[in-house]
Scaffold this active site. Structure first.
Site, PDB file in Angstrom:
ATOM      1  N   HIS A 134       3.289  13.645   9.007  1.00 53.31           N
ATOM      2  CA  HIS A 134       2.843  12.251   8.793  1.00 53.31           C
ATOM      3  C   HIS A 134       2.596  12.024   7.305  1.00 53.31           C
ATOM      4  O   HIS A 134       1.579  12.463   6.752  1.00 53.31           O
ATOM      5  CB  HIS A 134       1.570  11.928   9.576  1.00 53.31           C
ATOM      6  CG  HIS A 134       1.209  10.470   9.513  1.00 53.31           C
ATOM      7  ND1 HIS A 134       1.479   9.586  10.537  1.00 53.31           N
ATOM      8  CD2 HIS A 134       0.638   9.729   8.535  1.00 53.31           C
ATOM      9  CE1 HIS A 134       1.076   8.366  10.196  1.00 53.31           C
ATOM     10  NE2 HIS A 134       0.554   8.435   8.971  1.00 53.31           N
ATOM     11  N   CYS A 135       3.539  11.374   6.668  1.00 53.45           N
ATOM     12  CA  CYS A 135       3.383  11.014   5.257  1.00 53.45           C
ATOM     13  C   CYS A 135       4.245   9.781   5.005  1.00 53.45           C
ATOM     14  O   CYS A 135       4.996   9.354   5.887  1.00 53.45           O
ATOM     15  CB  CYS A 135       3.782  12.182   4.359  1.00 53.45           C
ATOM     16  SG  CYS A 135       5.376  12.887   4.778  1.00 53.45           S
ATOM     17  N   HIS A 136       4.097   9.202   3.827  1.00 51.23           N
ATOM     18  CA  HIS A 136       4.790   7.940   3.537  1.00 51.23           C
ATOM     19  C   HIS A 136       5.462   7.991   2.172  1.00 51.23           C
ATOM     20  O   HIS A 136       5.070   8.780   1.309  1.00 51.23           O
ATOM     21  CB  HIS A 136       3.798   6.773   3.491  1.00 51.23           C
ATOM     22  CG  HIS A 136       2.859   6.693   4.652  1.00 51.23           C
ATOM     23  ND1 HIS A 136       3.243   6.219   5.879  1.00 51.23           N
ATOM     24  CD2 HIS A 136       1.541   7.026   4.765  1.00 51.23           C
ATOM     25  CE1 HIS A 136       2.191   6.238   6.699  1.00 51.23           C
ATOM     26  NE2 HIS A 136       1.157   6.742   6.053  1.00 51.23           N
ATOM     27  N   TYR A 148      -1.634  -5.182   2.113  1.00 52.37           N
ATOM     28  CA  TYR A 148      -2.131  -4.486   0.910  1.00 52.37           C
ATOM     29  C   TYR A 148      -0.937  -4.173   0.012  1.00 52.37           C
ATOM     30  O   TYR A 148       0.211  -4.144   0.476  1.00 52.37           O
ATOM     31  CB  TYR A 148      -2.870  -3.193   1.285  1.00 52.37           C
ATOM     32  CG  TYR A 148      -2.002  -2.160   1.984  1.00 52.37           C
ATOM     33  CD1 TYR A 148      -1.229  -1.240   1.281  1.00 52.37           C
ATOM     34  CD2 TYR A 148      -1.941  -2.103   3.388  1.00 52.37           C
ATOM     35  CE1 TYR A 148      -0.424  -0.305   1.922  1.00 52.37           C
ATOM     36  CE2 TYR A 148      -1.146  -1.172   4.033  1.00 52.37           C
ATOM     37  CZ  TYR A 148      -0.394  -0.278   3.294  1.00 52.37           C
ATOM     38  OH  TYR A 148       0.406   0.639   3.930  1.00 52.37           O
ATOM     39  N   ASP A 164      -0.803  12.694   5.607  1.00 51.31           N
ATOM     40  CA  ASP A 164      -0.990  11.250   5.381  1.00 51.31           C
ATOM     41  C   ASP A 164      -0.874  10.868   3.906  1.00 51.31           C
ATOM     42  O   ASP A 164      -1.297   9.784   3.504  1.00 51.31           O
ATOM     43  CB  ASP A 164      -2.308  10.723   5.963  1.00 51.31           C
ATOM     44  CG  ASP A 164      -2.288   9.204   6.106  1.00 51.31           C
ATOM     45  OD1 ASP A 164      -1.197   8.637   6.310  1.00 51.31           O
ATOM     46  OD2 ASP A 164      -3.349   8.572   5.978  1.00 51.31           O
TER      47      ASP A 164
HETATM   48  C1  0GY Z   1      -1.753   5.713   7.679  1.00 51.56           C
HETATM   49  C2  0GY Z   1      -2.921   4.846   7.783  1.00 51.56           C
HETATM   50  C3  0GY Z   1      -3.044   3.578   7.295  1.00 51.56           C
HETATM   51  C4  0GY Z   1      -1.981   2.716   6.896  1.00 51.56           C
HETATM   52  C5  0GY Z   1      -0.772   2.594   7.496  1.00 51.56           C
HETATM   53  O1  0GY Z   1       1.204   1.499   7.974  1.00 51.56           O
HETATM   54  C6  0GY Z   1       0.209   1.528   7.247  1.00 51.56           C
HETATM   55  O2  0GY Z   1      -0.003   0.712   6.355  1.00 51.56           O
HETATM   56  O3  0GY Z   1      -0.403   3.449   8.415  1.00 51.56           O
HETATM   57  C7  0GY Z   1      -4.400   3.017   7.253  1.00 51.56           C
HETATM   58  O4  0GY Z   1      -4.663   2.138   6.418  1.00 51.56           O
HETATM   59  O5  0GY Z   1      -5.257   3.449   8.059  1.00 51.56           O
HETATM   60  O6  0GY Z   1      -1.405   6.373   8.646  1.00 51.56           O
HETATM   61  O7  0GY Z   1      -1.171   5.723   6.637  1.00 51.56           O
END
Ligand code: 0GY
Length: 291
Positions: free
Chosen positions: A27-29, A45, A246
Site C-alpha cells: 500500500h503506497c502511492h 487536498y 502508505d
Molecule cells: C491512504 C489514506 C488517505 C488518503 C487516501 O486516496 C486517498 O486520498 O487514501 C487518508 O487521507 O487517510 O491510504 O493513503
C-alpha cells in the site's frame, strides 16, 4: 501543495529487522509530478509531488522487492501517473486503480496489461464525494470479468451499514488499514468485533497498515496502542492479510512517520518468520502477481 501539508520524511532510518526475500510494500502511492500528471479538479487536498523514482528508491532502501500502488483520491479517476509508474517498474509493481462507470473495456484491458489488478471504492467522506451504490455495482461487475478484486477504504463507524453491500460484491474485498478501528474503544468494540466476524469469511482480506494514522500514542510510544489490533489480525487471518507503508502518508497532520520505524513494527505484529513470509510475500504475491 496545501499550506498545512506535511511532506514525507526526508531521510527515514534504515530498518533494523531483515525482511524476507520478495517482500511487497502493498500500500503506497505516487503523486504527480503535477506538471506531468496534474491532480484532479474534484480533489479534496493537494499533496506534494511523490514521484515513482522516490518510491522505487525508498523500496530498495527499506528492503522491499515490490510495490502495490494505490490510486489516491487526489488523482481522481485519471490513472496516468499510476500507469506510468507500473510500466517503468520492471514488473516489480502492481496497481489498484479508481475508475468511472464510463470506463471502457479497452481502458480496462490497457490497465490490466500495465499491471492493475483491482479497483478501489472509497467511502471516506473527507476524501471523496458520495458515489451511488449502483455505480459501484456496475464497476464491480465489469472488473470481475478480468479477475480483479476490490479494495475498500472506510471508517469503522460506517462498516455496519455497508456490510450487505460489501457481501453482495462479486469479487474478493480488501479493507484498507483494517477498516480504521477506533483505538480508544479497545479491542472489544462492537465495530471491531463486526470486522472480525467479516474476516471469518474467505472473501475478505485486510491491510494491517497505518499505525501512524490510527494510534493515539504516536511514534514516541512506538504506536503501541494500535499494535494489538494489527497482531490479532495477522495471527488469526494469516492467509488474508497484507502490509504497506502508505508512503507518502497523505493527510498526516500530527506528525510524519519514519518509514524505517514503521517497518520495524513488523516484528511486533508478525513475530515469527512464517507470519512475516505470509504477510509480506505469499499473500500479496498470490493476490497481485499470480493472477
Ligand atoms: C491512504 C489514506 C488517505 C488518503 C487516501 O486516496 C486517498 O486520498 O487514501 C487518508 O487521507 O487517510 O491510504 O493513503
Amino acid at each position: 501543495m496545501d499550506p498545512d501539508w506535511l511532506p514525507f520524511h526526508p531521510n527515514p532510518s534504515k530498518p533494523t529487522i531483515n525482511l524476507p526475500k520478495g517482500a511487497v510494500d502493498a500500500h503506497c502511492h505516487v503523486f504527480g509530478p503535477a506538471n506531468k500528471f496534474p491532480f484532479a479538479p474534484e480533489r479534496k487536498y493537494t499533496p506534494c509531488d511523490a514521484s515513482k523514482e522516490k518510491l522505487f528508491k525508498l523500496r530498495d532502501f527499506l528492503g522491499f522487492e515490490k510495490n502495490v500502488i494505490v490510486q489516491a483520491s487526489c488523482h481522481g479517476t485519471n490513472n496516468e501517473a499510476l500507469e506510468d509508474t507500473l510500466l517503468s517498474s520492471n514488473d516489480l509493481a502492481r496497481g489498484v486503480a479508481v475508475v468511472s462507470p464510463q470506463v471502457t473495456k479497452a481502458d480496462l484491458n490497457r490497465l490490466d496489461e500495465a499491471g492493475v489488478r483491482a479497483v478501489r471504492f472509497n467511502f471516506v467522506k473527507r476524501l471523496v464525494d458520495n458515489t451511488p451504490r449502483e455505480i459501484f455495482q456496475k464497476i464491480a461487475k465489469t472488473i470481475a470479468d478480468l479477475g480483479w478484486h476490490i479494495v475498500v477504504y472506510l471508517e469503522a463507524q460506517d462498516l455496519e451499514e455497508l456490510i450487505p453491500f460489501l457481501k453482495s460484491l462479486p469479487t474478493d474485498i480488501v479493507f484498507d488499514h483494517m477498516a480504521r478501528p477506533d483505538v480508544s474503544k479497545g479491542l472489544d468494540s462492537m465495530e471491531f468485533n463486526l470486522f472480525q466476524e467479516l474476516m471469518e469469511n474467505n472473501k475478505f482480506w485486510c491491510k494491517t497498515s497505518c499505525p501512524e494514522r490510527l494510534s493515539r500514542e504516536g511514534p514516541e510510544q512506538n504506536y503501541s496502542d494500535i499494535l494489538p489490533f494489527m497482531r490479532l489480525l495477522v495471527e488469526n487471518y494469516s492467509d488474508r492479510v497484507l502490509w504497506g507503508t502508505d508512503w507518502p502518508h497523505p493527510n498526516m497532520k500530527s506528525h510524519m512517520p519514519d518509514d524505517g520505524q514503521l517497518v520495524n513494527i513488523l516484528d511486533e505484529i508478525a513475530p515469527t518468520e512464517e507470519l512475516k513470509v505470509k504477510l509480506l510475500v505469499e499473500n500479496p504475491t498470490r493476490l497481485y502477481w499470480d493472477h
